[in-house]
Design an enzyme around this catalytic site. Structure first.
Site, PDB file in Angstrom:
ATOM      1  N   CYS A 164       7.025   1.166   1.855  1.00 30.63           N
ATOM      2  CA  CYS A 164       7.007   2.524   1.305  1.00 30.63           C
ATOM      3  C   CYS A 164       8.388   3.177   1.249  1.00 30.63           C
ATOM      4  O   CYS A 164       8.532   4.248   0.666  1.00 30.63           O
ATOM      5  CB  CYS A 164       6.055   3.396   2.119  1.00 30.63           C
ATOM      6  SG  CYS A 164       4.388   2.706   2.211  1.00 30.63           S
ATOM      7  N   HIS A 181       1.187   8.037  -4.365  1.00 27.10           N
ATOM      8  CA  HIS A 181       2.209   7.217  -3.715  1.00 27.10           C
ATOM      9  C   HIS A 181       2.323   5.830  -4.343  1.00 27.10           C
ATOM     10  O   HIS A 181       1.780   4.862  -3.831  1.00 27.10           O
ATOM     11  CB  HIS A 181       1.870   7.110  -2.221  1.00 27.10           C
ATOM     12  CG  HIS A 181       2.763   6.220  -1.431  1.00 27.10           C
ATOM     13  ND1 HIS A 181       4.127   6.136  -1.626  1.00 27.10           N
ATOM     14  CD2 HIS A 181       2.479   5.352  -0.412  1.00 27.10           C
ATOM     15  CE1 HIS A 181       4.636   5.267  -0.770  1.00 27.10           C
ATOM     16  NE2 HIS A 181       3.661   4.770  -0.032  1.00 27.10           N
ATOM     17  N   CYS A 195       7.888   6.918   6.641  1.00 27.11           N
ATOM     18  CA  CYS A 195       7.461   5.750   7.406  1.00 27.11           C
ATOM     19  C   CYS A 195       7.229   4.620   6.414  1.00 27.11           C
ATOM     20  O   CYS A 195       7.169   4.838   5.211  1.00 27.11           O
ATOM     21  CB  CYS A 195       6.176   6.053   8.164  1.00 27.11           C
ATOM     22  SG  CYS A 195       4.795   6.512   7.070  1.00 27.11           S
TER      23      CYS A 195
END
Length: 436
Positions: A99, A392, A422
């Site tokens: 991510c 996302h 994160c």
């Protein structure tokens, strides 16, 4: 305070972020259904270059990322160069940091700028949760390899006879950590329990995210940084993100059942970020190169930090670990920040990191620091909403956050902004940005 590490070239140039752009973000299997990540990347980079009117030969490097990779195009960066009319001699390579992938892409281009090997580059990422590399079972894969080496038809038939019906079933991409078998949502549940984060708190954060994002769109704040996407069969363009719930109420969130720990959990589909398709990119240059071209930078990259922790327990604490390092390298404290933008993978993860940033005990016992990083001021935090609302697309989120934060800093007259995330594998990323 530890060592300050200025991000400047040998000539003293700062690292300028000249422009940034993204596609609208679309929920899985909606507007971008059937559009591969590579095409989304070409779409955003092509439009970014067209808007800035920067000659193609000025861009000397393109670093791009994709988390859910397609086997037929493993180097998405090079495909973007070849598919957008950029100079064929433009260096291009791909990165992956889950991510935090476009954070890594930005850092890599910045390092090339500081080393003096380039003066301008593009960094970004794209992902599609709608176009996935559907695989085959391990047994079928092995048989297919053996069949390819078999010399006779009887040998091939004998190999195929070993297979059962279940071996022929397609295998979707794994959603769990390779090393632990834990899903991201399982880790979010761990964190909710470890840090005493309630369902009500998670739902409230998710609701806040959607409200802020809806307001940002209604006030026209995102118009400059989000392109209009035209998708086959070109009947209806996609102008805005399609995940944002502008008219929801807290009562709506309370209706959903837990998605991971069905009996005792608090993490739901509504207080988590959804699977999403999209792409985002930024142009970086040395400060002097931007001046040569008559470009006014959005802002500057002041510092960055990457961290890693164990994956078995509460592994989504990247912001709590990477933020103090990034601030230290920038020579700043939390109180110096104008804006704080944290990736909202899950409301539970976000709230846990906020809690630990302000924890003296965590700083002392875990980080080995004398004082807490600092309390997160709600008036500075995710002021335009976050990933729970926008969605996302894994590799694109960092570039979205950087562009969004710099635009908002400029609207506020400048200052410093923190962007942090994160990532799977216990990874974390943080960057300090500066706008004038």
């Amino acid at each position: 305070m530890g060592q300050v590490l200025p991000l400047v070239t040998r000539q003293g140039d700062r690292i300028a972020i000249v422009s940034g752009l993204r596609t609208p973000f679309a929920r899985q299997a909606t507007a971008f259904h059937g559009i591969p990540a590579g095409d989304l990347g070409k779409m955003v980079v092509g439009e970014l270059l067209a808007r800035t009117e920067i000659p193609a030969e000025v861009i000397e490097q393109l670093v791009f990322g994709q988390v859910v990779q397609m086997p037929e195009a493993p180097n998405i960066a090079r495909e973007i160069v070849l598919g957008t009319g950029m100079n064929v001699h433009t260096d291009a390579y791909s990165v992956s940091r889950a991510c935090a992938t476009s954070f890594q892409a930005v850092a890599n281009v910045a390092e090339s700028l500081m080393a003096g090997t380039i003066r301008a580059g593009i960094a970004g990422g794209a992902d599609s949760s709608s176009v996935l590399p559907i695989g085959v079972s391990k047994k079928l894969a092995r048989v297919l390899v053996d069949v390819n080496k078999a010399r006779t038809m009887s040998q091939r038939l004998k190999l195929f006879s070993r297979l059962r019906l279940r071996d022929l079933m397609p295998v979707p991409p794994a959603v769990a950590e390779y090393s632990t078998g834990l899903r991201m949502g399982d880790t979010a549940e761990q964190m909710a329990k470890t840090y005493g984060i309630t369902r009500e708190q998670q739902d409230a954060l998710a609701h806040r995210s959607h409200q802020r994002a809806a307001q940002a769109w209604s006030e026209g704040k995102l118009k400059e940084e989000v392109m209009t996407a035209f998708i086959p069969p070109y009947k209806q363009p996609l102008v805005e993100d399609n995940n944002i719930r502008g008219n929801s109420s807290l009562a709506d969130y309370a209706k959903l059942r837990p998605a991971f720990d069905r009996k005792h959990g608090t993490v739901t589909a509504a207080n988590s970020t959804p699977l999403t398709d999209g792409a985002a990119a930024v142009i970086l240059m040395t400060e002097s190169r931007a001046k040569e071209l008559g470009l006014v930078p959005l802002g500057y990259l002041r510092s960055y930090a990457f961290t890693a922790i164990d994956v078995w327990q509460d592994m989504l604490l990247g912001p709590a670990w990477s933020t103090p390092l990034a601030l230290e390298r920038a020579g700043l404290t939390m109180s110096d920040l104008t804006l704080i933008d944290m990736h909202e993978a899950f409301a539970a993860q976000t709230l846990a990191n906020i809690q630990l940033l302000g924890s003296e005990r965590f700083a002392r016992d875990v980080l080995g620091r004398a004082h807490a990083t600092g309390e997160v001021d709600d008036s500075k935090f995710n002021v335009l909403g976050g990933s729970i609302a926008y969605g996302h697309p894994f590799a694109a989120t960092g570039a979205r956050m950087i562009t969004q934060t710099l635009h908002e800093l400029r609207r506020r007259g400048g200052g410093f902004g923190l962007v942090t995330a994160c990532a799977a594998g216990g990874l974390g990323a943080a960057m300090v940005l500066e706008a004038e």
